[in-house]
Design an enzyme around this catalytic site. Structure first.
Site, PDB file in Angstrom:
ATOM      1  N   LYS A  77       0.955  -1.335   0.097  1.00  0.00           N
ATOM      2  CA  LYS A  77       0.010   0.109  -0.003  1.00  0.00           C
ATOM      3  C   LYS A  77       0.830   1.166   0.120  1.00  0.00           C
ATOM      4  O   LYS A  77       0.737   2.245  -0.837  1.00  0.00           O
ATOM      5  CB  LYS A  77      -0.963  -0.057   1.271  1.00  0.00           C
ATOM      6  CG  LYS A  77      -1.993  -1.139   1.050  1.00  0.00           C
ATOM      7  CD  LYS A  77      -3.048  -1.297   2.229  1.00  0.00           C
ATOM      8  CE  LYS A  77      -2.410  -1.487   3.571  1.00  0.00           C
ATOM      9  NZ  LYS A  77      -1.964  -2.649   3.907  1.00  0.00           N
ATOM     10  N   THR A  78       1.994   1.169   0.753  1.00  0.00           N
ATOM     11  CA  THR A  78       2.830   2.402   0.870  1.00  0.00           C
ATOM     12  C   THR A  78       3.560   2.722  -0.422  1.00  0.00           C
ATOM     13  O   THR A  78       3.810   3.524  -0.910  1.00  0.00           O
ATOM     14  CB  THR A  78       3.838   2.216   1.957  1.00  0.00           C
ATOM     15  OG1 THR A  78       3.195   2.509   3.309  1.00  0.00           O
ATOM     16  CG2 THR A  78       4.709   3.643   1.960  1.00  0.00           C
ATOM     17  N   ASP A 122      -2.140   6.923   6.160  1.00  0.00           N
ATOM     18  CA  ASP A 122      -1.793   5.502   6.502  1.00  0.00           C
ATOM     19  C   ASP A 122      -2.737   5.136   7.735  1.00  0.00           C
ATOM     20  O   ASP A 122      -2.915   6.052   8.569  1.00  0.00           O
ATOM     21  CB  ASP A 122      -0.245   5.001   6.939  1.00  0.00           C
ATOM     22  CG  ASP A 122      -0.022   3.561   6.756  1.00  0.00           C
ATOM     23  OD1 ASP A 122      -1.079   2.951   6.208  1.00  0.00           O
ATOM     24  OD2 ASP A 122       0.925   2.918   7.250  1.00  0.00           O
ATOM     25  N   THR A 171      -5.750  -1.341   7.106  1.00  0.00           N
ATOM     26  CA  THR A 171      -5.885  -2.864   6.984  1.00  0.00           C
ATOM     27  C   THR A 171      -7.315  -3.256   7.740  1.00  0.00           C
ATOM     28  O   THR A 171      -7.633  -4.552   7.667  1.00  0.00           O
ATOM     29  CB  THR A 171      -4.870  -3.126   8.445  1.00  0.00           C
ATOM     30  OG1 THR A 171      -5.013  -2.387   9.477  1.00  0.00           O
ATOM     31  CG2 THR A 171      -3.411  -3.118   7.590  1.00  0.00           C
ATOM     32  N   ARG A 230       6.731  -8.544   2.043  1.00  0.00           N
ATOM     33  CA  ARG A 230       7.605  -8.149   3.162  1.00  0.00           C
ATOM     34  C   ARG A 230       8.296  -9.404   3.741  1.00  0.00           C
ATOM     35  O   ARG A 230       9.545  -9.214   4.107  1.00  0.00           O
ATOM     36  CB  ARG A 230       6.863  -7.068   4.196  1.00  0.00           C
ATOM     37  CG  ARG A 230       7.731  -6.658   5.304  1.00  0.00           C
ATOM     38  CD  ARG A 230       7.109  -5.965   6.209  1.00  0.00           C
ATOM     39  NE  ARG A 230       6.749  -4.733   5.760  1.00  0.00           N
ATOM     40  CZ  ARG A 230       5.666  -3.782   5.910  1.00  0.00           C
ATOM     41  NH1 ARG A 230       4.626  -4.222   6.639  1.00  0.00           N
ATOM     42  NH2 ARG A 230       5.540  -2.746   5.395  1.00  0.00           N
TER      43      ARG A 230
END
Length: 357
Positions: A77-78, A122, A171, A230
């Site tokens: 997302k970032t 965020d 989220t 990640r």
């Protein structure tokens, strides 16, 4: 390869398979993030749709519509927010919902934006309610009302804002109120990655980190990465360390498997905590059903740790089920730990198995 920056603090931990980024992860991610949509791996539908949105905005000479990205931590997302800014040739401002406690905090950020700038917010669902209500007007009319003074003498001064693009990430999309969700022109949900996509992520990361890896080694790491880029990168770095110390630096399937055995990450991506939950459920309670609090005591962890850290992945993998009567192990859980399920006569109630009734 794609990563996200942050998520709820409740899920914090030092687990190798944790999808939350720590300081080291964030430093590495900054260097490895893709810079444009063509370099971004996975999320095919989201990339295609977002590409159309950005191209159309550039053709009109206008700012892009507000974008809402939802999905689990670590899926990109970032990264996508930074790509949106890069594709639009605009600067990006990054903040988070928990950092905006008052409407004045948001007003200060909005009033300092440049025309066309991208504001990445965020964990937008954790923003305070007064700030959230101010954001409605800012997104729709590019205007905010700044309150000057207190009590009966307070005055609302309208402040015009330059056109900007808000990229919200969450989220927990279900926690967003409908009025806020409806103001986003484009919404996208980030899905977990499949093994082939994660293999491409691992190969790309290995190239950028100057690590030698063969296809079987990349597949081994990808298969234990829980569908999250990640985590794939974190595992790659730990396997790299093992290969440098214990081997000649080349990551093969055997080297990757041996390295991840040292770090207690098994073939399905389960770590020590995940296996402890399953072992307690199977060995102490005959597969369940058992209450969450009882299971947490048996594992020696807090209730919240079991519920928010271990259970989501176990449920997604089909190893554990949540039922009204409690947690229940599935046949796949017995098979994964190499245990034999109790007989059909006793398998209906975990307490009967425990006391031999």
């Amino acid at each position: 390869m794609n990563w996200d920056d942050t998520t709820d603090a409740e899920a914090a931990g030092e687990r190798l398979v944790d999808s939350v980024a720590d300081g080291e992860d964030q430093a590495v991610e900054a260097a490895l993030r893709p810079k444009d949509l063509g370099e971004f791996i996975g999320q095919e539908k989201v990339r295609e749709q977002l590409d159309l949105v950005l191209r159309a905005a550039r053709a009109r000479g206008a700012t892009a519509d507000h974008v809402l990205l939802s999905g689990a931590p670590g899926l990109g997302k970032t990264t996508l927010s930074m790509i949106i800014a890069a594709e639009m040739g605009a600067p990006i401002r990054i903040t988070s919902g928990p950092a905006i406690q008052h409407a004045g905090d948001l007003a200060a950020i909005l009033s300092s934006l440049q025309e066309g700038e991208v504001l990445f917010l965020d964990e937008i669902h954790r923003m305070s309610r007064p700030a959230e209500e101010m954001l409605y007007m800012a997104m729709e009319d590019f205007r905010v009302d700044v309150i000057v003074g207190k009590g009966p003498g307070a005055t609302a001064i309208p402040l015009e804002l330059p056109p900007f693009t808000l990229v919200g990430a969450t989220t927990r999309a279900g926690l967003l109120p409908p009025p806020l969700r409806d103001r986003f022109g484009f919404t996208a949900h980030m899905e977990f990655y499949g093994p082939p996509e994660l293999e491409r992520v691992v190969h790309r990361s290995a190239g950028l980190l100057d690590v030698e890896i063969d296809p079987a080694g990349a597949a081994e790491i990808a298969g234990r990465s829980r569908g999250t880029p990640r985590i794939a990168n974190r595992l790659l770095r730990r396997v790299r360390d093992y290969a440098q110390v214990k081997a000649d630096g080349l990551i093969t399937q055997d080297i990757a498997a041996a390295a991840l055995a040292v770090y207690e990450v098994d073939a399905r991506g389960l770590d020590r905590l995940d296996r402890a939950v399953l072992q307690a459920l199977l060995k102490l309670f005959g597969g369940g059903p058992v209450g969450l609090s009882t299971l947490a005591v048996a594992v020696g962890e807090e209730r919240e740790t079991v519920e928010e850290v271990a259970e989501p992945f176990l449920v997604r993998e089909g190893l554990l089920a949540r039922t009204p009567r409690g947690r229940v192990a599935t046949p796949a859980a017995w098979a994964h730990l190499g245990l034999t399920p109790p007989s059909a006569r006793n398998s209906g109630n975990g307490q009967q198995d425990l006391f031999g009734a």
